[in-house]
Design an enzyme around this catalytic site. Structure first.
Site: not given
Length: 564
Positions: A326, A356, A378-379, A400, A468, A470
């Site tokens: 990532t 990611q 994502q990310d 996220d 959420r 992490w």
């Protein structure tokens, strides 16, 4: 229940006192008074005062032992000793990292290299903290508390990022417990010590005169003319006062078609002057630039602007689905302090199936993004460390898609939730604060949160949450924002069962729109609906990221306080 908490706190205090007194007795028993009680030497008092607030007492005592052996040591010497010990154990951890991984395995080799790089960043932050303590007079050390806590929070983040990138789980456990345990404990202790710095100083000195203290703080906020950070020259201040990019005189012009000094942004960054004093300005003309770029730690005060976030676009497609860590998927990484971007787009086109896939990774302290766009799934935005500010930006994604362990304020921006893969749920934020004393968190202030056009018909079928947890002490505040009707009534999503639900800090204040109704929000101990303006004020840009010291007159409107 409240009584139980009081008993627990009291027990903790007694334990701290007992351990500290035991230490003092051991150090000073030879110098007892006639009544049998020990005389408390200055060093013993300092040792007890310094280690009292920490969670790992024995590690703290060992780390400051060198100062304890110095009869003339001051509390400042103890603080420096604690930080120096942390530097030593992180350096040792880097040396041991190679013994954990099978470098014949490409993924493990990548994880090892990521850890080595991240831990080297940690050492830089620790050295900066050590120097800040050494350069400051004892009575004024509290004035640098926010700055030092910012650096030490980044150290925690780098350590955790290293651990998170290690697989399989048994290898991650080894890295966490065998290699980095001492480092994480001592860094946590350093955070605790600096967090309690005023109390430590007051153990030996009376409180500072309020008038003198106020003058010192005023001088910090009025550095130079126009309240700019002290590292900006007068010409840079004039440059940043401009609201029109056309008035700027760039040091480097990039045009992929050949009409500029450079065809690639990488070439312009490579031309960064080694002896630069002031700001390095790069103008990137309209075009799609397929480059993977890093503004390195040595490239400070870079100001990069384009012709608009839909015209000047930096794009890539690296993703975790293809085996890239990532950390390394980022299309653009900003590391050097004081990075500013304006009127640019940052993309990662891997799509939701890439998992990611970071468009923009930022660890630059006092960084600002104006009229920019970050698009991914994502990310998308890895707001990794330090103090960051985003104004009038667009950030899009699915899972996220705003994540990291920085102190970040996203203000007056548009947050677009996209259509994820089948069976996925959307989570806008995932903050990674893993130590309760870190000064980090995400603040979404006066933004609009909306679904993209593809998601709109399905917005009630695909659950979307504000965030959420992490990490254990995840912190996110949504305030004075407009939330669309597609936000789930519960608002927030657990990470894994009951993990972090009692220790996180999630809050909402004065939001509007159909998704802002809090009647059916989660009932976690760590969730709050803020009703007190004073509580909300601590999460404004002026307070949370000390914006009054570095955001003024940057050429774009911003809000230091609350909207209403």
């Amino acid at each position: 229940m409240g009584g139980g908490k009081i008993v627990a706190v009291g027990a903790s205090i007694l334990l701290v006192v007992g351990v500290c007194v035991g230490l003092i007795v051991g150090v000073s028993r030879k110098n007892s008074n006639d009544d049998g009680y020990p005389k408390l030497s200055t060093s013993s008092k300092a040792m007890a005062a310094v280690c009292g607030p920490t969670d790992f007492k024995e590690a703290c005592f060992n780390s400051v032992n060198s100062a304890a052996n110095n009869k003339s040591a001051t509390p400042k010497d103890f603080i420096q000793a604690a930080i120096q010990s942390t530097i030593h154990v992180v350096e040792e951890a880097i040396k041991k990292t190679g013994t954990v991984f099978d470098t014949g395995d490409p993924s493990q080799k990548m994880a090892m290299e990521d850890c080595e790089e991240l831990l080297s960043f940690a050492i830089d932050e620790l050295k900066a903290s050590h120097s800040a303590v050494g350069e400051s007079a004892l009575e004024s050390l509290g004035d640098r508390k926010d700055e030092i806590l910012n650096w030490l929070s980044a150290v925690i983040s780098y350590q955790q990022s290293c651990i998170d990138g290690v697989n399989p789980p048994e290898l991650r456990h080894q890295m966490s417990n065998a290699i980095l345990q001492n480092a994480t404990q001592l860094t946590s202790n350093a955070l605790a010590i600096v967090s309690s710095i005023s109390g430590i100083i007051n153990t030996f000195h009376p409180p500072m005169n309020k008038t003198a203290s106020s003058r010192r703080l005023l001088s910090l906020s009025e550095t130079g003319d126009g309240n700019f950070p002290e590292w900006l020259s007068a010409s840079d201040r004039k440059l940043l006062e401009s609201h029109d990019n056309g008035e700027l005189t760039p040091d480097a012009v990039v045009d992929k078609d050949g009409s500029g000094q450079y065809k690639t942004i990488a070439e312009a960054l490579d031309a960064y002057p080694k002896e630069l004093k002031g700001r390095y300005v790069i103008y990137v003309k309209a075009g799609i630039y397929e480059e993977y770029l890093t503004v390195t730690k040595d490239q400070v005060n870079v100001f990069m602007y384009g012709d608009g976030p839909r015209k000047t676009i930096i794009t890539g497609h690296k993703n975790n689905g293809e085996g890239v860590s990532t950390f390394r998927t980022a299309t653009f990484s900003a590391i050097g302090t004081g990075f500013i971007a304006k009127s640019m787009g940052f993309h990662n086109t891997a799509g939701p199936e890439g998992h990611q896939a970071v468009a923009l990774r930022v660890q630059s302290d006092m960084s600002a993004f104006y009229h920019c766009r970050m698009d991914g799934y994502q990310d998308t935005l890895y707001a990794q460390t330090h103090r960051q500010f985003y104004h009038n930006c667009i950030i899009s994604g699915t899972v996220d898609f705003i994540f990291g362990d920085s102190a970040t304020v996203v203000q007056n921006s548009l947050i677009i939730v996209r259509k994820p893969m089948d069976n996925q749920q959307n989570t806008i934020t995932a903050h990674g604060r893993s130590d309760k004393r870190e000064t980090t968190g995400f603040v979404i202030h006066n933004c609009r949160i909306v679904p993209e056009q593809k998601l709109f018909p399905l917005r009630f079928k695909i659950p979307t949450y504000l965030g959420r947890p992490w990490k254990l002490f995840s912190r996110t505040v949504i305030m004075e924002a407009e939330l669309g009707d597609f936000i789930q009534p519960a608002g927030w999503l657990p990470w894994d069962g009951t993990y972090a639900l009692d220790t996180l800090y999630y809050a909402e204040f004065a939001n509007r729109g159909p998704g802002a109704v809090t009647n059916n929000r989660v009932n976690w101990l760590g969730y709050h609906v803020i009703t007190d303006r004073n509580e909300a004020l601590q999460f404004t840009a002026g307070s949370f990221i000390q914006g009054g010291l570095w955001l003024k007159d940057t050429g774009t409107p911003f809000l230091l306080g609350l909207r209403h």
